[in-house]
Enzyme design. Structure first.
Site: not given
Ligand SMILES: *Cc1c(COP(=O)(O)O)cnc(C)c1O
Length: 428
Positions: A145, A240, A268
């Site tokens: 994701y 990511d 995060k």
């Molecule tokens: C949570 C997450 C996102 C998206 O971040 P948001 O702040 O919710 O838009 C993208 N990549 C990874 C790996 C994530 O865990």
């Protein structure tokens, strides 16, 4: 029986004015049944709902709360910054401080641009990779994701996977025709994709430790392979690290696994609980961004002083404390305890863990990718989730989400959790 009367009342009201009653899908508890509780206080490793029930929290606001909730140093920094104004729309000193810290902690990042969420970070990094390489195609992995930008919402993890719509409605096929989706941990699939798309792949985007379909680890040599094949084909490697950044080590998964990506995405943890995202990498690539280069990216609230102050305080505390050592120890204790509990009860569980991230899959077979994760018995997970909640332990309300430890959890919390798990598993 725990009363959640006030939460139920609030949820009934929320359903009338917010789609599904929530502002992010997984919060609605639909994957596990029942209703979400509403929280009005969080401190350390605990959250309290509006009915006054306390829970040991392993969601940690989905990753940011690595120091536990409401850390005094973050609260103090936020208060002080807000006192001087909540947004300026012109450079502020906090931006420079946080950028310098990120570049120092993550050596592959020579320059970094701040934004407001992980979604913005990955969306912008993909645009930058395409602009830099002058190529259109990107490779992503099934179950990973990367936020909810159109071109990345293909076979996505997290809520998209939980609710069975990993390919969202409203995304025109034309928007995803340049997205190549492959199984994770399968080098041949990547080699074949490069072979079939010679000179067209801008980059590979990957969660180095995928945590949005539960949690599974890269097989030995897999990340090295991705690094090599990207370079050999003139494509960029994008990590990511929105979830893993500043969590799996000071320098994230790339430090832990010794890989140097071209671009990295963060979110995060770097916001200390405020909305922050960032992406960075090699200077020559980052300088393709406006105003220096032709790739456009912007944000009214990007580099927001209050959010930057929170992020700086979080990273400073991570650096000054023994947080990473503690997270490793807590993680090891939880893993040992959970594996014992599963063995004692005979319930088939795969407990996957990397540092302070973990997932219990209810299957007897090892989980290395999303296809393996799908073999997990989700009815069992539902019962497990509600059983744990009744014991005052809050896990992510979906089989396809990772759990998070914080530096505020204690060995006593772990003991209580393992004991509860043993009791709940016995009844599964
Ligand atoms: C949570 C997450 C996102 C998206 O971040 P948001 O702040 O919710 O838009 C993208 N990549 C990874 C790996 C994530 O865990």
């Amino acid at each position: 029986m725990t009363s959640r009367a006030k939460s139920e009342q609030l949820f009934a009201e929320a359903l009338k004015c917010i789609p599904g009653g929530v502002n992010s899908p997984v919060r609605a508890f639909r994957a596990v049944g029942g209703q979400p509780f509403f929280v009005n206080k969080a401190k350390g490793a605990r959250v309290w709902d509006v009915d006054g029930n306390a829970y040991i929290d392993y969601v940690g606001t989905w990753g940011p709360a690595i120091l536990g909730h409401a850390h005094p140093k973050i609260i103090k920094a936020v208060r002080a910054a807000a006192q001087d104004g909540t947004s300026f729309g012109i450079p502020n000193p906090f931006e420079v401080t946080l950028a310098k810290m990120i570049c120092a902690w993550v050596p592959s990042v020579q320059k970094v641009r701040m934004c407001n969420s992980g979604t913005e970070a990955t969306m912008s990094a993909i645009r930058l990779a395409r602009g830099f390489t002058k190529r259109d195609k990107i490779i992503k992995f099934d179950g990973c994701y990367h936020g909810h930008a159109d071109s990345l919402l293909v076979k996505a993890g997290s809520g998209a996977l939980t609710f069975g719509n990993p390919d969202s409605a409203g995304v025109p096929a034309a928007f995803t025709q340049h997205t190549i989706v492959l199984p994770f941990n399968d080098p041949e699939a990547v080699a074949a994709a490069f072979e079939a798309n010679k000179g067209q792949v801008a980059g590979i985007i990957v969660e180095p430790v995928p945590g949005n379909a539960g949690l599974y680890l890269p097989k030995a040599g897999y990340l090295e392979f991705l690094r090599e094949i990207a370079t050999a084909n003139g494509a960029l490697l994008l990590f990511d690290e929105v979830m893993t950044g500043f969590r799996l080590a000071k320098g994230g998964a790339q430090e832990r696994f010794g890989i140097t990506p071209d671009l990295s995405c963060f979110g995060k943890v770097i916001g200390g609980g405020l909305p922050v995202g960032a992406f960075g990498g090699r200077a020559e690539i980052m300088d393709c961004l406006a105003p220096v280069g032709p790739v456009y990216q912007a944000g009214t609230l990007s580099g927001n002083p209050v959010a930057m102050a929170a992020g700086i305080a979080a990273l400073e505390e991570l650096a000054a404390s023994d947080a990473y050592v503690k997270l490793e120890q807590l993680g090891a204790a939880l893993e040992a305890g959970m594996k014992d509990a599963a063995k004692a009860t005979g319930v088939p569980v795969q407990f996957n863990r990397c540092g302070s991230m973990f997932c219990s899959y209810f299957t007897s077979e090892p989980v290395h990718n999303v296809a393996d994760a799908m073999k997990s018995d989700r009815d069992r997970f539902k019962k497990y989730f509600h059983g744990m909640l009744a014991e005052g332990i809050y896990l992510a309300p979906s089989q396809f989400e990772a759990g998070f430890l914080s530096a505020a959890h204690t060995p006593a919390d772990i003991k209580r959790t393992v004991k509860a798990a043993a009791k709940v598993m016995k009844a599964l």
